[in-house]
Design a protein around this motif. Sequence first.
Motif, PDB file in Angstrom:
ATOM      1  N   ASP A  21       0.846  -1.186   0.000  1.00 49.06           N
ATOM      2  CA  ASP A  21       0.000   0.000   0.000  1.00 49.06           C
ATOM      3  C   ASP A  21       0.885   1.240   0.000  1.00 49.06           C
ATOM      4  O   ASP A  21       1.683   1.438   0.909  1.00 49.06           O
ATOM      5  N   ASP A  22       0.741   2.045  -1.042  1.00 50.45           N
ATOM      6  CA  ASP A  22       1.497   3.278  -1.181  1.00 50.45           C
ATOM      7  C   ASP A  22       0.523   4.427  -1.379  1.00 50.45           C
ATOM      8  O   ASP A  22      -0.645   4.228  -1.699  1.00 50.45           O
ATOM      9  N   GLY A  91      -3.407  -0.463  -2.826  1.00 50.11           N
ATOM     10  CA  GLY A  91      -2.645  -1.697  -2.729  1.00 50.11           C
ATOM     11  C   GLY A  91      -3.371  -2.807  -3.464  1.00 50.11           C
ATOM     12  O   GLY A  91      -4.277  -2.559  -4.270  1.00 50.11           O
ATOM     13  N   GLU A  92      -2.971  -4.042  -3.159  1.00 47.27           N
ATOM     14  CA  GLU A  92      -3.568  -5.203  -3.819  1.00 47.27           C
ATOM     15  C   GLU A  92      -4.988  -5.485  -3.335  1.00 47.27           C
ATOM     16  O   GLU A  92      -5.728  -6.197  -3.992  1.00 47.27           O
ATOM     17  N   ILE A 171      -4.144   8.397 -12.051  1.00 51.17           N
ATOM     18  CA  ILE A 171      -3.702   7.864 -10.766  1.00 51.17           C
ATOM     19  C   ILE A 171      -2.179   7.932 -10.762  1.00 51.17           C
ATOM     20  O   ILE A 171      -1.530   7.289 -11.584  1.00 51.17           O
ATOM     21  N   THR A 172      -1.624   8.725  -9.846  1.00 50.29           N
ATOM     22  CA  THR A 172      -0.186   8.987  -9.829  1.00 50.29           C
ATOM     23  C   THR A 172       0.391   8.640  -8.465  1.00 50.29           C
ATOM     24  O   THR A 172      -0.121   9.086  -7.436  1.00 50.29           O
ATOM     25  N   SER A 173       1.476   7.886  -8.465  1.00 51.60           N
ATOM     26  CA  SER A 173       2.151   7.539  -7.219  1.00 51.60           C
ATOM     27  C   SER A 173       2.806   8.774  -6.627  1.00 51.60           C
ATOM     28  O   SER A 173       3.443   9.553  -7.329  1.00 51.60           O
ATOM     29  N   LEU A 174       2.644   8.949  -5.326  1.00 56.23           N
ATOM     30  CA  LEU A 174       3.296  10.046  -4.624  1.00 56.23           C
ATOM     31  C   LEU A 174       4.567   9.580  -3.919  1.00 56.23           C
ATOM     32  O   LEU A 174       5.287  10.391  -3.350  1.00 56.23           O
ATOM     33  N   THR A 175       4.849   8.267  -3.977  1.00 52.82           N
ATOM     34  CA  THR A 175       6.025   7.732  -3.294  1.00 52.82           C
ATOM     35  C   THR A 175       7.055   7.142  -4.250  1.00 52.82           C
ATOM     36  O   THR A 175       8.223   7.059  -3.889  1.00 52.82           O
ATOM     37  N   ALA A 176       6.639   6.734  -5.436  1.00 52.72           N
ATOM     38  CA  ALA A 176       7.585   6.149  -6.394  1.00 52.72           C
ATOM     39  C   ALA A 176       8.430   7.260  -7.017  1.00 52.72           C
ATOM     40  O   ALA A 176       7.946   8.376  -7.216  1.00 52.72           O
TER      41      ALA A 176
END
Length: 188
Positions: A21-22, A91-92, A171-176
């Motif tokens: 979960d990110d 997450g999954e 949908i954009t990752s804020l941690t990657a």
Amino acid sequence: MRLFRSLTLLITLIAPTAFADDLYQVEMILVRQNAVPAIVSRAAPEDWAAGAQRVGPDAQRTPSLKSEVDKLTASSQYTVLLHKAWQQTLGETPTKVAISDGVEQFGQFPIEGTLEMKLGRFTDVGADFWVNQIDANGLVTASERLKQDSHTKNGQLNFLDNGHLGLLIKITSLTAPAPRPVPDEIPD
């Protein structure tokens, strides 16, 4: 036997990890395609948000797709009905959020719906939205519905086409880490 244990340990270290979960930013634009006749469906159910968590004010973010909204608004082919952005963990395990806009009357909103998202190689998105006509007594008299499932690519603007209603979602990752830019020219 020692070799087997060492090999097992090596495989677990090298194998790709499961998606944890990110934190992600989700931005959506609900539009009506004016050239396509509206399809009036049954009225939205009273329990339209059953099992979904509401996006709280602390999770809401300033939308970044303003230029796309400006283009859609300038065109006579589209009417922008809703534009929202927020952050949440993905997450999954599927997560379902409730999104609404307008004045609530007896648990119903002029625009209401849910987004269910599950992270994987692509993000699985299940969109279920109603655009309601509410009379002077606060009762839903007619609804238009968008119900669409899609596999969206993260970090890119995706369009879910449902005939007269459509949904743009990013949908954009804020941690990657941000992807490296593509070079203008590839050296020989």
